[in-house]
Scaffold this motif. Sequence first.
Motif, PDB file in Angstrom:
ATOM      1  N   SER A 100       9.178  -1.245   1.777  1.00  0.00           N
ATOM      2  CA  SER A 100      10.025  -0.068   2.029  1.00  0.00           C
ATOM      3  C   SER A 100      11.601  -0.590   1.872  1.00  0.00           C
ATOM      4  CB  SER A 100       9.956   0.222   3.717  1.00  0.00           C
ATOM      5  OG  SER A 100      10.010  -1.103   4.466  1.00  0.00           O
ATOM      6  N   GLY A 101      12.456  -0.065   1.996  1.00  0.00           N
ATOM      7  CA  GLY A 101      14.151  -0.428   1.802  1.00  0.00           C
ATOM      8  C   GLY A 101      14.275  -1.053   0.488  1.00  0.00           C
ATOM      9  N   LYS A 102      14.655  -2.280   0.374  1.00  0.00           N
ATOM     10  CA  LYS A 102      15.117  -2.711  -0.722  1.00  0.00           C
ATOM     11  C   LYS A 102      13.890  -3.078  -1.668  1.00  0.00           C
ATOM     12  CE  LYS A 102      19.581  -4.292   0.681  1.00  0.00           C
ATOM     13  NZ  LYS A 102      20.510  -5.542   0.791  1.00  0.00           N
ATOM     14  N   GLN A 103      12.723  -3.124  -1.042  1.00  0.00           N
ATOM     15  CA  GLN A 103      11.613  -3.641  -1.885  1.00  0.00           C
ATOM     16  C   GLN A 103      10.580  -2.393  -2.208  1.00  0.00           C
ATOM     17  OE1 GLN A 103      12.767  -6.939  -1.293  1.00  0.00           O
ATOM     18  NE2 GLN A 103      10.599  -7.408  -1.540  1.00  0.00           N
ATOM     19  N   ARG A 104      11.255  -1.231  -2.176  1.00  0.00           N
ATOM     20  CA  ARG A 104      10.557   0.006  -2.852  1.00  0.00           C
ATOM     21  C   ARG A 104       9.996  -0.212  -4.312  1.00  0.00           C
ATOM     22  NH1 ARG A 104      12.680   4.677  -0.413  1.00  0.00           N
ATOM     23  NH2 ARG A 104      10.748   4.846   0.629  1.00  0.00           N
ATOM     24  N   ASN A 105      11.216  -0.527  -5.205  1.00  0.00           N
ATOM     25  CA  ASN A 105      10.568  -0.336  -6.538  1.00  0.00           C
ATOM     26  C   ASN A 105      10.194  -1.564  -6.925  1.00  0.00           C
ATOM     27  OD1 ASN A 105      11.870   1.839  -7.049  1.00  0.00           O
ATOM     28  ND2 ASN A 105      13.945   1.249  -7.420  1.00  0.00           N
ATOM     29  N   HIS A 106      10.137  -2.819  -6.254  1.00  0.00           N
ATOM     30  CA  HIS A 106       9.331  -3.973  -6.328  1.00  0.00           C
ATOM     31  C   HIS A 106       7.930  -3.591  -6.440  1.00  0.00           C
ATOM     32  CE1 HIS A 106       9.522  -8.374  -5.662  1.00  0.00           C
ATOM     33  NE2 HIS A 106       8.301  -8.321  -5.966  1.00  0.00           N
ATOM     34  N   PHE A 107       7.115  -2.845  -5.744  1.00  0.00           N
ATOM     35  CA  PHE A 107       5.799  -2.453  -5.779  1.00  0.00           C
ATOM     36  C   PHE A 107       5.265  -1.975  -7.099  1.00  0.00           C
ATOM     37  CE2 PHE A 107       2.361   0.521  -4.824  1.00  0.00           C
ATOM     38  CZ  PHE A 107       1.411  -0.387  -4.536  1.00  0.00           C
ATOM     39  N   ALA A 108       6.143  -1.005  -7.483  1.00  0.00           N
ATOM     40  CA  ALA A 108       5.898  -0.664  -8.889  1.00  0.00           C
ATOM     41  C   ALA A 108       5.708  -1.543 -10.040  1.00  0.00           C
ATOM     42  CB  ALA A 108       6.627   0.498  -9.354  1.00  0.00           C
ATOM     43  N   ASP A 109       6.964  -2.244 -10.130  1.00  0.00           N
ATOM     44  CA  ASP A 109       6.858  -3.574 -11.035  1.00  0.00           C
ATOM     45  C   ASP A 109       5.673  -4.544 -10.790  1.00  0.00           C
ATOM     46  OD1 ASP A 109       9.334  -2.663 -11.739  1.00  0.00           O
ATOM     47  OD2 ASP A 109      10.692  -3.903 -10.667  1.00  0.00           O
ATOM     48  N   ARG A 110       5.465  -4.802  -9.752  1.00  0.00           N
ATOM     49  CA  ARG A 110       4.273  -5.644  -9.439  1.00  0.00           C
ATOM     50  C   ARG A 110       2.869  -5.131  -9.796  1.00  0.00           C
ATOM     51  NH1 ARG A 110       5.221  -9.836  -4.510  1.00  0.00           N
ATOM     52  NH2 ARG A 110       3.559 -11.074  -5.763  1.00  0.00           N
ATOM     53  N   ILE A 111       2.673  -3.834  -9.593  1.00  0.00           N
ATOM     54  CA  ILE A 111       1.643  -3.095 -10.193  1.00  0.00           C
ATOM     55  C   ILE A 111       1.457  -3.147 -11.677  1.00  0.00           C
ATOM     56  CG2 ILE A 111       0.459  -0.750 -10.087  1.00  0.00           C
ATOM     57  CD1 ILE A 111      -0.038  -2.079  -7.680  1.00  0.00           C
ATOM     58  N   GLU A 112       2.883  -2.664 -12.356  1.00  0.00           N
ATOM     59  CA  GLU A 112       2.632  -2.618 -13.708  1.00  0.00           C
ATOM     60  C   GLU A 112       2.393  -4.039 -14.223  1.00  0.00           C
ATOM     61  OE1 GLU A 112       5.749  -1.983 -17.419  1.00  0.00           O
ATOM     62  OE2 GLU A 112       6.540  -1.661 -15.357  1.00  0.00           O
ATOM     63  N   THR A 113       2.776  -4.990 -13.799  1.00  0.00           N
ATOM     64  CA  THR A 113       2.563  -6.504 -14.216  1.00  0.00           C
ATOM     65  C   THR A 113       1.037  -6.626 -14.013  1.00  0.00           C
ATOM     66  OG1 THR A 113       4.878  -7.519 -13.842  1.00  0.00           O
ATOM     67  CG2 THR A 113       3.022  -8.977 -14.049  1.00  0.00           C
ATOM     68  N   SER A 114       0.450  -6.422 -12.952  1.00  0.00           N
ATOM     69  CA  SER A 114      -0.709  -6.759 -12.703  1.00  0.00           C
ATOM     70  C   SER A 114      -1.742  -5.993 -13.558  1.00  0.00           C
ATOM     71  CB  SER A 114      -1.121  -6.559 -11.185  1.00  0.00           C
ATOM     72  OG  SER A 114      -2.576  -6.911 -10.901  1.00  0.00           O
ATOM     73  N   ILE A 115      -1.582  -4.651 -13.735  1.00  0.00           N
ATOM     74  CA  ILE A 115      -2.347  -3.702 -14.594  1.00  0.00           C
ATOM     75  C   ILE A 115      -2.368  -4.314 -15.905  1.00  0.00           C
ATOM     76  CG2 ILE A 115      -2.775  -1.501 -15.353  1.00  0.00           C
ATOM     77  CD1 ILE A 115      -2.132  -0.366 -12.575  1.00  0.00           C
ATOM     78  N   LYS A 116      -1.283  -4.385 -16.375  1.00  0.00           N
ATOM     79  CA  LYS A 116      -0.987  -4.899 -17.873  1.00  0.00           C
ATOM     80  C   LYS A 116      -1.801  -6.183 -18.330  1.00  0.00           C
ATOM     81  CE  LYS A 116       3.565  -2.749 -19.405  1.00  0.00           C
ATOM     82  NZ  LYS A 116       4.778  -3.229 -19.891  1.00  0.00           N
ATOM     83  N   GLU A 117      -1.671  -7.146 -17.073  1.00  0.00           N
ATOM     84  CA  GLU A 117      -2.549  -8.450 -17.259  1.00  0.00           C
ATOM     85  C   GLU A 117      -3.856  -7.997 -17.663  1.00  0.00           C
ATOM     86  OE1 GLU A 117      -1.841 -11.235 -18.464  1.00  0.00           O
ATOM     87  OE2 GLU A 117       0.263 -10.528 -18.450  1.00  0.00           O
ATOM     88  N   MET A 118      -4.438  -7.202 -16.781  1.00  0.00           N
ATOM     89  CA  MET A 118      -5.927  -6.852 -16.675  1.00  0.00           C
ATOM     90  C   MET A 118      -6.140  -6.040 -18.157  1.00  0.00           C
ATOM     91  SD  MET A 118      -6.173  -5.238 -12.947  1.00  0.00           S
ATOM     92  CE  MET A 118      -7.842  -4.577 -13.178  1.00  0.00           C
TER      93      MET A 118
END
Length: 180
Positions: A103-121
């Motif tokens: 939440s808050g300032k971390q909101r977009n951080h989630f999408a970035d981490r998911i993208e990185t993780s899925i791309k690695e897979m």
Amino acid sequence: MDLRIEKTERGIKNAFIELRSRKPLEKITVRELCELACINKSTFYSHYKDIYDLSDSMEAEVVMSITNSISHPEYIMENPAEFTKELFMAYLSQNSLTMILFSGKQRNHFADRIETSIKEMIFEKYPEYRDDAVKNIILSCCIQGGYHAYQRNREGDIHTLISVISDITEMLQPMYSNQY
């Protein structure tokens, strides 16, 4: 892991979630977390460098839980609609925790981490995609776009939301084979 260490870890994480649900990350202090978890500061520091290290660790656990629940990450290329459904079911399974941690300032951080993780897979199955600019752009669009559409429209019918995002992702599939 030692049972006492597991119990301490769980106490720290539960206290953090409780505090994080009430205030932004940057307003949480180690002192108040330790008071809530009934531990001393040296115990906290034996587990984490600081509050941000704890937050990062918990965020990584949630992202790993979501991506590990995707049984066929390659479906983003082969069967995008099915992949999208699987990904959004994983999002829903972790919804409460992601709403607190990201939440808050971390909101977009989630999408970035998911993208990185899925791309690695995906790169594990398709190593040639790692350096393919077109495929990376399409993957980013599917992952980030789908996530942000989900975030902005989740108050409505979830089945319609997932269906529309799946259809959009499916329409991008022919672009995977096109060369620019």
